[in-house]
Scaffold this motif. Sequence first.
Motif, short mmCIF file in Angstrom:
data_model
loop_
_atom_site.label_atom_id
_atom_site.label_comp_id
_atom_site.label_asym_id
_atom_site.label_seq_id
_atom_site.Cartn_x
_atom_site.Cartn_y
_atom_site.Cartn_z
N ALA A 207 -3.73 3.29 -6.45
CA ALA A 207 -5.00 3.09 -5.71
C ALA A 207 -6.10 2.11 -6.14
O ALA A 207 -6.71 1.63 -5.44
N THR A 208 -5.94 1.74 -7.45
CA THR A 208 -6.81 0.51 -7.73
C THR A 208 -6.37 -0.90 -7.22
O THR A 208 -7.12 -1.71 -7.48
N ASP A 209 -5.10 -0.95 -6.75
CA ASP A 209 -4.72 -2.14 -6.15
C ASP A 209 -4.70 -2.25 -4.64
O ASP A 209 -3.80 -3.21 -4.03
N LEU A 210 -5.31 -1.45 -3.85
CA LEU A 210 -5.16 -1.21 -2.39
C LEU A 210 -5.59 -2.44 -1.69
O LEU A 210 -5.34 -2.58 -0.51
N ASP A 211 -6.38 -3.26 -2.14
CA ASP A 211 -6.90 -4.52 -1.66
C ASP A 211 -5.93 -5.72 -1.58
O ASP A 211 -6.08 -6.61 -1.22
N ARG A 212 -4.89 -5.42 -2.41
CA ARG A 212 -3.71 -6.48 -2.29
C ARG A 212 -3.43 -6.83 -0.91
O ARG A 212 -3.15 -6.23 -0.01
N PRO A 213 -3.30 -8.22 -0.72
CA PRO A 213 -2.95 -8.60 0.68
C PRO A 213 -1.53 -8.06 1.13
O PRO A 213 -1.78 -7.63 2.44
N ARG A 214 -0.75 -8.08 0.44
CA ARG A 214 0.67 -7.46 0.90
C ARG A 214 0.55 -6.01 1.53
O ARG A 214 1.02 -5.61 2.49
N VAL A 215 -0.46 -5.11 0.86
CA VAL A 215 -0.57 -3.69 1.27
C VAL A 215 -1.46 -3.78 2.61
O VAL A 215 -0.97 -3.17 3.48
N ARG A 216 -2.34 -4.75 2.91
CA ARG A 216 -3.01 -4.84 4.06
C ARG A 216 -2.06 -5.40 5.21
O ARG A 216 -2.24 -4.76 6.25
N GLU A 217 -1.13 -6.03 4.89
CA GLU A 217 -0.13 -6.61 5.67
C GLU A 217 0.63 -5.50 6.42
O GLU A 217 0.88 -5.42 7.39
N LEU A 218 1.06 -4.77 5.45
CA LEU A 218 2.14 -3.60 5.85
C LEU A 218 1.06 -2.75 6.63
O LEU A 218 1.79 -2.23 7.61
N LYS A 219 -0.06 -2.44 6.18
CA LYS A 219 -0.89 -1.58 7.11
C LYS A 219 -1.19 -2.09 8.44
O LYS A 219 -1.14 -1.37 9.46
N ALA A 220 -1.33 -3.45 8.62
CA ALA A 220 -1.40 -3.98 9.84
C ALA A 220 -0.25 -3.69 10.72
O ALA A 220 -0.52 -3.81 11.95
N ARG A 221 0.81 -3.84 10.11
CA ARG A 221 1.95 -3.40 10.98
C ARG A 221 2.33 -2.00 11.17
O ARG A 221 3.14 -1.56 12.06
N GLY A 222 1.28 -1.20 10.85
CA GLY A 222 1.27 0.16 11.17
C GLY A 222 2.36 1.33 10.37
O GLY A 222 2.58 1.86 10.46
N VAL A 223 2.25 0.57 8.97
CA VAL A 223 3.14 1.29 7.95
C VAL A 223 2.27 2.12 7.35
O VAL A 223 1.02 1.91 6.97
N PRO A 224 2.60 3.72 7.19
CA PRO A 224 1.73 4.48 6.51
C PRO A 224 1.54 4.06 4.97
O PRO A 224 2.52 3.65 4.23
N ILE A 225 0.27 4.02 4.72
CA ILE A 225 -0.25 3.59 3.29
C ILE A 225 -0.39 5.03 2.58
O ILE A 225 -1.49 5.69 2.85
N LEU A 226 0.40 5.58 1.64
CA LEU A 226 -0.09 6.63 0.73
C LEU A 226 -0.60 5.82 -0.61
O LEU A 226 -0.25 5.00 -0.89
N CYS A 227 -1.21 6.58 -1.52
CA CYS A 227 -1.58 6.18 -2.76
C CYS A 227 -1.75 7.23 -3.89
O CYS A 227 -1.63 8.46 -3.72
#
Length: 257
Positions: A207-227
Amino acid sequence: MTSPSLPGIFSRLPIAHRALHDRAQGRPENSRAAIRAAVAAGYGIEIDLQLTADGAAMVFHDYDMGRLTDRAGPIRRLSAAEAAEVPLRDAEGEGIPGFSEVLEIVAGQVPLLVEIKDQDGAMGPDVGPLERAAAEGLRGYNGPVAVMSFNPHSVAEMARIAPELPRGLVTCGYDPADWPLSAETCARLRDIPDFDRVGAAFISHHATDLDRPRVRELKARGVPILCWTIRSAEDEAEARRVADNVTFEGYLSALPS
């Protein structure tokens, strides 16, 4: 390689970390009592699998039993029958539960997120027995379920032997100070390079690393992000700026109306 999609309920129901545990109430983590409490409350459940000497999957987080029981040493040195007889601290008459028994308790009533603990020791390719035990346990299981692991080799093995199961990667910032891994391994895993190779359908990210660009990239692809792991309503609100859902403990996450 593609994975079945993560069922939408995994993004709707908050997920109780190691089930709805509360040692003061006689419900230690990953215990039958904690699992029953999560089912009764209507939460999703996250559990962990460890391997025994005879190749069985037990629902237990740590590699060593000393924190959660009065018996020290690796659970992997015990048979399934021996592990089942090791009492959990703060649980009346409960030994370490087997995976098959937990599946019978949950019985598809709530979503079940199964973490396969790394058995290689270095996130390497020495995998197989625990993945086979997990796949065998889930054969014929009816209900929303997904598997995940920090070790990409484990996720790839699940893709090979149980391609019908949704699977994901557990991910984080991999600070070498916090991990018994080489700096090179940490640097590689930090960028989640194996997501497509192993056919992952989701990530569960620290949860403390959710601003990582790779996470946001996956989210933009529609990948579900749990934490993981959220411990207050305030931290949950912050995490949900990025994450689709939370894995929580120590408080009660609000259920959808």
